[in-house]
Design a protein around this motif. Structure first.
Motif, short mmCIF file in Angstrom:
data_model
loop_
_atom_site.label_atom_id
_atom_site.label_comp_id
_atom_site.label_asym_id
_atom_site.label_seq_id
_atom_site.Cartn_x
_atom_site.Cartn_y
_atom_site.Cartn_z
N MET A 166 -5.32 -0.63 18.45
CA MET A 166 -4.16 -0.80 19.34
C MET A 166 -2.89 -0.83 18.50
SD MET A 166 -1.95 -2.69 21.44
CE MET A 166 -2.06 -4.43 21.60
N THR A 167 -1.91 -0.03 18.87
CA THR A 167 -0.67 0.04 18.09
C THR A 167 0.23 -1.16 18.38
OG1 THR A 167 -0.77 2.46 18.22
CG2 THR A 167 1.36 1.49 17.63
N VAL A 168 0.67 -1.84 17.33
CA VAL A 168 1.63 -2.93 17.49
C VAL A 168 3.04 -2.35 17.48
CG1 VAL A 168 2.57 -5.05 16.46
CG2 VAL A 168 0.10 -4.57 16.32
N VAL A 169 3.82 -2.65 18.53
CA VAL A 169 5.20 -2.14 18.59
C VAL A 169 6.15 -3.22 18.10
CG1 VAL A 169 6.98 -1.12 20.07
CG2 VAL A 169 4.56 -0.67 20.54
N PHE A 186 4.79 2.00 4.11
CA PHE A 186 3.54 1.51 4.71
C PHE A 186 2.99 2.54 5.71
CE2 PHE A 186 4.05 -2.63 2.85
CZ PHE A 186 5.42 -2.89 2.86
N ASN A 187 3.58 3.73 5.70
CA ASN A 187 3.20 4.79 6.65
C ASN A 187 3.34 4.32 8.10
OD1 ASN A 187 2.34 7.35 7.41
ND2 ASN A 187 0.19 6.69 7.58
N ILE A 188 4.41 3.56 8.35
CA ILE A 188 4.70 3.09 9.71
C ILE A 188 5.93 3.85 10.22
CG2 ILE A 188 5.45 1.12 11.12
CD1 ILE A 188 3.91 -0.70 9.19
N PRO A 189 5.79 4.63 11.30
CA PRO A 189 6.93 5.42 11.79
C PRO A 189 7.99 4.56 12.46
CG PRO A 189 5.05 5.66 13.27
CD PRO A 189 4.57 4.82 12.12
N VAL A 190 9.22 5.08 12.47
CA VAL A 190 10.35 4.36 13.05
C VAL A 190 11.03 5.23 14.10
CG1 VAL A 190 12.62 3.31 12.60
CG2 VAL A 190 10.75 3.04 10.94
N VAL A 191 11.29 4.65 15.27
CA VAL A 191 12.11 5.31 16.29
C VAL A 191 13.50 4.68 16.17
CG1 VAL A 191 12.42 5.72 18.77
CG2 VAL A 191 10.11 5.63 17.79
N ARG A 229 7.96 6.54 21.27
CA ARG A 229 7.01 5.43 21.08
C ARG A 229 5.62 5.83 21.56
NH1 ARG A 229 7.30 0.31 25.04
NH2 ARG A 229 6.29 1.89 26.34
N GLU A 230 5.55 6.41 22.74
CA GLU A 230 4.24 6.78 23.30
C GLU A 230 3.56 7.87 22.47
OE1 GLU A 230 4.45 3.80 25.07
OE2 GLU A 230 2.66 4.95 25.68
N ALA A 231 4.35 8.76 21.91
CA ALA A 231 3.76 9.83 21.07
C ALA A 231 3.12 9.22 19.83
CB ALA A 231 4.85 10.82 20.69
N TYR A 286 -1.28 5.31 15.33
CA TYR A 286 -0.69 4.51 14.24
C TYR A 286 -0.97 3.02 14.46
CZ TYR A 286 1.96 8.39 12.21
OH TYR A 286 2.31 9.57 11.59
N PRO A 287 -1.22 2.24 13.41
CA PRO A 287 -1.45 0.79 13.58
C PRO A 287 -0.20 0.08 14.07
CG PRO A 287 -1.39 1.37 11.24
CD PRO A 287 -1.38 2.66 12.00
#
Ligand SMILES: CC(C)(COP(=O)(O)OP(=O)(O)OC[C@H]1O[C@@H](n2cnc3c(N)ncnc32)[C@H](O)[C@@H]1O)[C@@H](O)C(=O)NCCC(=O)NCCS
Ligand SMILES: Nc1ncnc2c1ncn2[C@@H]1O[C@H](COP(=O)(O)OP(=O)(O)OP(=O)(O)O)[C@@H](O)[C@H]1O
Length: 199
Positions: free
Chosen positions: A1-4, A25-30, A100-102, A108-109
């Motif tokens: 489950m992705t943490v937002v 950390f390979n965490i994407p940013v919007v 975000r939904e994409a 992504y974690p």
């Protein structure tokens, strides 16, 4: 489950500086600021509404929006700022949710929504946890004036256009104290992501 994760703070508190760290950390940013630039480009629906509302005076020779001039208008006039917000924010919100939904669909974690006005726009329902980048008001003012090469009065007007960063820190699930070095802020971010079992 992705943490937002909702990333916020006040102007010049260091949101963008911290936001750039998530790639390690390979965490994407919007990025809401990036989207707010995109949706006001010539040809976008918000562009025509802005010209209609503020006139050709806020355009540069190449017909793009003169951001400095529009900023002077809206940061010194609450009503005009709300008028601009009502034009720009709905489109930004829509595109932010699409991105975000994409990222969630890609598994992504975690995904970060970098939203300067997260609290002012009452968008906490968009995220699972809120991370505030905090800086004391003196440092905030000095960094803003240095970065934007702006006068004190203009910098103070922009700071006054938002809730104080102290107020936002009280409402956060985690706070990064960005008064120290960038490296110290990075260490705090790493600790928070470990505590949240994201990395
Ligand atoms: C007025 C504009 C043209 C000035 O552009 P400029 O390039 O000088 O600033 P930029 O967009 O990079 O914003 C810098 C910072 O100002 C603050 N800020 C911007 N808009 C607002 C606003 N409507 N209310 C309060 N603070 C704002 C934020 O902290 C933002 O990070 C621009 O800020 C804008 O279009 N604002 C309306 C859209 C918006 O609210 N964006 C912020 C979050 S989505
Ligand atoms: N820990 C730090 N030490 C020194 N300078 C910093 C630090 N963090 C940020 N800065 C500088 O302070 C200025 C503001 O930082 P940044 O642009 O990241 O803030 P921001 O919250 O994204 O601002 P905005 O709301 O305008 O988007 C920048 O010039 C940045 O390089």
């Amino acid at each position: 489950m992705t943490v937002v994760i909702g990333l916020t703070g006040s102007i010049a508190s260091g949101k963008s500086t911290v936001s750039q760290m998530f790639s390690r950390f390979n965490i994407p940013v919007v990025d809401a600021d990036r989207l707010s630039r995109k949706v006001v480009e010539p040809g976008e629906s918000a562009y025509n509404k802005i010209v209609e509302a503020f006139g050709f005076q806020i355009l540069q020779d190449d017909r793009t929006i003169d951001r400095k001039r529009l900023g002077k208008i809206i940061f010194s006039d609450e009503e005009k700022r709300q008028q601009l917000n009502s034009i720009v924010h709905p489109q930004v919100r829509q595109e932010m949710l699409e991105e975000r939904e994409a990222y969630k669909a890609e598994g992504y974690p975690a995904v970060v929504l970098d939203i300067p006005l997260l609290f002012e726009s009452r968008l906490t329902s968009y995220v699972d946890r809120v991370m505030v980048v905090y800086v004391d008001e003196e440092t905030q003012l000095n960094r803003l004036m240095e970065r934007d090469q702006s006068e004190r009065e203009e910098a103070e007007e922009r700071i006054q256009a938002q809730l104080s960063v102290t107020e936002k820190a009280k409402m956060a699930d985690a706070v990064i104290d960005n008064n120290g070095s960038v490296e110290e802020s990075f260490q705090q971010l790493k600790d928070i992501l470990h505590q949240w079992n994201i990395v």
